[in-house]
Write a protein that holds these residues in place. Structure first.
Motif, short mmCIF file in Angstrom:
data_model
loop_
_atom_site.label_atom_id
_atom_site.label_comp_id
_atom_site.label_asym_id
_atom_site.label_seq_id
_atom_site.Cartn_x
_atom_site.Cartn_y
_atom_site.Cartn_z
N LEU A 1 -2.57 -5.31 -13.32
CA LEU A 1 -1.37 -6.11 -14.30
C LEU A 1 -0.45 -6.22 -13.46
O LEU A 1 0.10 -7.62 -13.42
CB LEU A 1 -1.15 -5.22 -15.64
CG LEU A 1 -0.62 -6.09 -16.66
CD1 LEU A 1 -2.04 -6.74 -17.48
CD2 LEU A 1 -0.36 -4.68 -17.78
N PHE A 2 0.25 -5.45 -12.63
CA PHE A 2 1.32 -5.48 -11.79
C PHE A 2 1.15 -5.96 -10.61
O PHE A 2 1.88 -6.77 -9.75
CB PHE A 2 2.08 -4.08 -11.94
CG PHE A 2 2.68 -3.85 -13.29
CD1 PHE A 2 3.94 -4.65 -13.74
CD2 PHE A 2 2.08 -2.99 -14.13
CE1 PHE A 2 4.08 -4.46 -15.05
CE2 PHE A 2 2.59 -2.71 -15.38
CZ PHE A 2 3.59 -3.34 -15.88
N TYR A 3 0.13 -5.50 -9.70
CA TYR A 3 -0.21 -5.82 -8.42
C TYR A 3 -1.43 -6.52 -8.07
O TYR A 3 -1.83 -6.60 -6.79
CB TYR A 3 -0.10 -4.43 -7.74
CG TYR A 3 1.29 -3.56 -7.76
CD1 TYR A 3 2.55 -3.99 -7.01
CD2 TYR A 3 1.33 -2.68 -8.87
CE1 TYR A 3 3.55 -3.38 -7.20
CE2 TYR A 3 2.62 -2.18 -9.01
CZ TYR A 3 3.77 -2.40 -8.18
OH TYR A 3 4.78 -1.90 -8.27
N VAL B 1 10.16 3.27 -7.82
CA VAL B 1 11.15 3.67 -6.87
C VAL B 1 11.02 3.31 -5.58
O VAL B 1 11.90 2.45 -4.91
CB VAL B 1 11.51 5.43 -6.61
CG1 VAL B 1 12.49 5.45 -5.30
CG2 VAL B 1 11.94 5.82 -7.99
N LEU B 2 9.74 3.22 -4.83
CA LEU B 2 9.45 2.53 -3.82
C LEU B 2 9.41 0.87 -3.86
O LEU B 2 9.67 0.31 -2.85
CB LEU B 2 8.00 3.03 -3.53
CG LEU B 2 8.04 4.46 -2.63
CD1 LEU B 2 6.59 5.00 -2.50
CD2 LEU B 2 8.55 4.60 -1.44
N ASP B 3 9.07 0.57 -4.94
CA ASP B 3 9.26 -0.92 -5.28
C ASP B 3 10.35 -1.41 -4.94
O ASP B 3 10.70 -2.78 -4.34
CB ASP B 3 8.87 -1.23 -6.65
CG ASP B 3 7.91 -2.40 -6.82
OD1 ASP B 3 7.72 -3.21 -5.81
OD2 ASP B 3 7.54 -3.03 -7.98
N LEU C 1 0.74 -1.16 0.17
CA LEU C 1 -0.02 0.06 0.04
C LEU C 1 0.89 1.17 0.15
O LEU C 1 0.40 2.27 -0.55
CB LEU C 1 -0.92 -0.09 1.25
CG LEU C 1 -2.04 -0.91 1.11
CD1 LEU C 1 -2.99 -0.85 2.54
CD2 LEU C 1 -2.95 -0.56 0.09
N ALA C 2 2.22 1.23 0.44
CA ALA C 2 2.83 2.29 0.97
C ALA C 2 3.62 2.72 -0.53
O ALA C 2 3.75 4.07 -0.93
CB ALA C 2 4.10 1.98 1.54
N LEU C 3 3.35 1.81 -1.69
CA LEU C 3 3.91 2.18 -2.87
C LEU C 3 3.23 3.26 -3.67
O LEU C 3 3.68 3.88 -4.48
CB LEU C 3 4.17 1.00 -3.78
CG LEU C 3 4.71 -0.11 -3.37
CD1 LEU C 3 4.83 -1.23 -4.27
CD2 LEU C 3 6.14 0.14 -2.74
N PHE C 4 2.01 3.39 -3.26
CA PHE C 4 1.20 4.20 -4.34
C PHE C 4 0.78 5.53 -3.49
O PHE C 4 0.00 6.45 -3.89
CB PHE C 4 -0.29 3.50 -4.37
CG PHE C 4 0.05 2.13 -5.38
CD1 PHE C 4 0.17 2.22 -6.56
CD2 PHE C 4 0.11 1.16 -4.60
CE1 PHE C 4 0.48 1.13 -7.31
CE2 PHE C 4 0.50 -0.15 -5.39
CZ PHE C 4 0.37 -0.10 -6.61
N SER D 1 13.74 11.58 -6.64
CA SER D 1 14.97 11.70 -6.17
C SER D 1 14.90 11.90 -4.70
O SER D 1 15.75 11.50 -3.90
CB SER D 1 15.66 12.90 -6.89
OG SER D 1 15.11 14.10 -6.18
N GLY D 2 13.80 12.47 -4.37
CA GLY D 2 13.70 12.41 -2.77
C GLY D 2 13.62 11.37 -2.28
O GLY D 2 14.18 10.91 -0.93
N LEU D 3 12.83 10.33 -2.81
CA LEU D 3 12.53 8.97 -2.21
C LEU D 3 13.99 8.20 -2.18
O LEU D 3 14.24 7.51 -1.46
CB LEU D 3 11.53 8.31 -2.90
CG LEU D 3 9.95 8.77 -2.93
CD1 LEU D 3 9.11 7.96 -3.83
CD2 LEU D 3 9.33 8.57 -1.41
#
Lengths: 447, 447
Positions: free
Chosen positions: A378-380, B300-302, A314-317, B432-434
């Motif tokens: 598709l990805f998640y 990036v988060l992935d 969930l954090a990814l989005f 870039s921040g992440l």
């Protein structure tokens, strides 16, 4: 090209402390060249150069400087060095500068004026800052309905001002009530013994001293009014606003709006000449307001830490969703702020704006949701895809509505919509977006 | 107040299909009232009302309408209904409308002009869109150095145009080379047998046809030039730009900039009159660009999903940190875009801008880091506090530098800085921040 060479040469002379050749060089330049040099030097160097100017030259040069450079220079120079220059300015420029410089400097400056000059400047200072009265020029020449065209033209010919101040002439009754206006061309087209009253335009456009200066300026520009009469509450003429001054007022207003929409205060002088600490100062207040209000997002997320721990994906989005929410909100705010400025909508249109933005937000949210569902599934997986799609469908109308209504609320509270909207909308959309996102996630994913 | 009543009354008549009283009502109104009514009706209703106008009335009314309403009305009305109105417009307005309406409508319109009119409009259309040549008006009157003041004044008196077009008169050699300019006031101050050559201002300010129209307009406004001559590459006069037209060009440019800074395209007509789907269309492209580029933040988060799973508390600060980074970037972009527009900096100042923004960013980042360390340490421990403080110290200079340099890159690539900067900076600063945040976290927390 020419100006750039002058600046380089003069910078060298200042650095080498060669004051005699510096004075010779500076005094040899025409006024516009000196102005270009001063506007592109640091304020310390500009003060050195300004001291080298001859008396008449310095008055002319000062008149043409950037308003930021004028104010900084006045604060930088000693009293004796600036007193004559200040006294030679037009009253409305004196009033403007008295507003801009520190109070102690302003007191010193006023002491350099004689009685009549003080009165003229103070007359303007008597009007509220930002009002049309504060920004007008004292009137140059006026006429009466009974004067003949020949008499009036003779007076105009004898006057030393230019087209900008004399292109149209206000027509007054004996008690100074504005009854008409006549332009030079009209006068030229009639015989000398015609009375002004028969050729004037009656009921001309005018502004009142307590009208908002920026709105008056914008109106004059929109309508192409070369010289707008300014009257008091009893319709008596007290000043005029030439279109060039209207353009200057409007440009400053636009600069301020643009800076604030980008979350910074406008700089007083040219960007490259402004010291780092002044640039930082123009930005830090806004950054702090935004940072402090962003603490709310930390608290909202804190509520859902357990949910996050169960489903880290969930954090990814989070950045994606609050980005879309924030943009939807600022789009609505931009459109509504603009419509307010143009007078297209008023505070009482709040419900219409809200209803319009809810529907626009639903349309945008729906479109984005379809797209997001396809890609994210598709990805998640379809679960995450559904959570994201539903969040967009709920959140876009919320963000658009808040973005549309906040500028109206700001106006109702007599706050500049551009100042108030940005931090409030950013914070609100981030926080509400996160609330919607995790609520939807808990329901759909059964967490 | 009056106008609002008219609008209500007319809306009722349209809804009840009472066309006879509608026509009577509309024809009884003065031109400004009809303009106000048309500008505040939906385009379908406006077309109904426009059809009711008398022939002369319709030409005058059309001339005064909002440019958005003009273009929409032309597309809405049949050919026969608009042909006369279009033919009666000034050439520069015809050229402008031909740009705005769909190509099929434009072809129909051109067919309504006679040969000379087509030539005048096409002359203007020959200049690049957005150039000064495209926005100028055909010159009204010119003089030569050998003409006497008396002869010239007689011609000016006999002309029907107003002050806006006649306040200053260009002085040309026989081959139309611009050699001077003289204003009405100067002419009036000299005897009739004086030659114009002895009283004119030589080397007047002018624009070239291929100069950027917006920059020329802004210059004319800044300098208060009531009538700016426009010359071709051989210095021959081809047109003039009255200050009122300069104000209109500048206003449109400002509206476009403001809309784009808020991530939306400007609306053509008033906000409340624009249908939902047009409002959504003005916003969806930007929203999609931002959403698609925000997919980068998901990726990036992935990369750091494992880190996040180990230390879920890190997720809490994601919105705060990317918010501060994004704001720092957009502040820098706003300042630099403005400085570019004012001509204070040029593309070759890139290194100066970058160096200035790195230092400004370090100063801002340092201040925010101190504050963030104190607050975050209190609630989440010094480890998290250190991670956040270090992220700010690294990220603020990066965001400020990118924000400052991107508008220059856009200008160098001949793209409008305001269009290109917003999505690019938002995406880059978020990503870039992440990266900085999680790299710092892995190092400091030893994950």
């Amino acid at each position: 090209m020419h100006a750039a060479l002058d600046v380089e040469k003069i910078r060298e002379l200042i650095q080498s402390r060669d004051l005699a050749p510096l004075a010779a060089k500076v005094r040899s330049l025409p006024v516009p060249a000196v102005v270009a040099v001063l506007d592109s030097l640091t304020i310390d160097d500009a003060a050195v150069v300004f001291r080298m100017l001859g008396k008449d030259q310095s008055v002319e040069v000062f008149d043409d400087l950037d308003s930021g450079t004028q104010a900084d220079l006045i604060s930088e120079l000693g009293h004796s060095e600036i007193a004559d220059v200040f006294a030679a300015l037009d009253p409305e420029e004196q009033a403007w500068l008295l507003d801009e410089v520190p109070a102690a400097v302003a007191r010193r400056l006023v002491s350099s004026l004689d009685r009549a000059e003080i009165e003229a400047a103070m007359n303007l200072l008597g009007y509220a800052p930002g009002s049309a009265g504060r920004r007008m020029s004292p009137e140059v020449i006026h006429t009466s309905p009974a004067e003949t065209v020949g008499e009036l033209l003779a007076r105009v010919r004898g006057h030393e001002d230019g087209m900008d101040m004399l292109c149209t002439i206000p027509v007054l009754e004996r008690d100074r009530t504005l009854v008409g206006q006549v332009d030079l061309l009209e006068l030229m087209r009639h015989s000398d013994d015609t009375e002004v009253g028969t050729v004037m335009v009656s009921e001309p456009e005018f502004a009142r001293t307590d009208d908002d200066g920026e709105q008056v300026a914008r109106h004059a520009l929109d309508e192409g009014i070369l010289l707008l009469p300014v009257v008091d509450r009893e319709d008596r003429l007290v000043g005029i606003l030439p279109i060039a001054d209207a353009a200057r007022i409007d440009r400053d207003a636009v600069a301020e709006d643009q800076a604030r929409a980008g979350g910074t205060e406008p700089l007083r002088r040219s960007y490259l000449l402004t010291p780092i600490r002044q640039v930082a100062r123009a930005r830090i207040v806004w950054l702090l307001v935004l940072a402090i209000s962003a603490v709310l997002t930390v608290q909202v997320l804190d509520l859902f830490e357990a949910t996050l721990a169960q489903q880290v994906a969930l954090a990814l989005f989070i950045p994606l969703l609050i980005g879309i929410g924030g943009n939807t909100g600022s789009q609505a705010a931009t459109t509504v702020t603009r419509a307010l400025a143009l007078g297209e909508i008023e505070i009482r249109d709040g419900w219409k704006v809200a209803f319009k933005e809810i529907r626009t937000g639903l349309l945008l949210g729906g479109l984005l949701a379809c797209l997001a569902f396809l890609i994210a599934s598709l990805f998640y997986g379809t679960d995450i895809g559904a959570v994201i799609a539903l969040t967009l469908i709920f959140n876009c109308p919320i963000a658009a509505t808040v973005g549309g209504v906040v500028p109206l609320v700001a106006r109702a509270c007599k706050v500049d919509p551009a100042v108030f909207s940005t931090p409030f909308i950013a914070t609100f959309c981030d926080a509400s977006g996160l609330l919607v996102y995790f609520s939807v996630a808990i329901l759909v994913l059964g967490l």
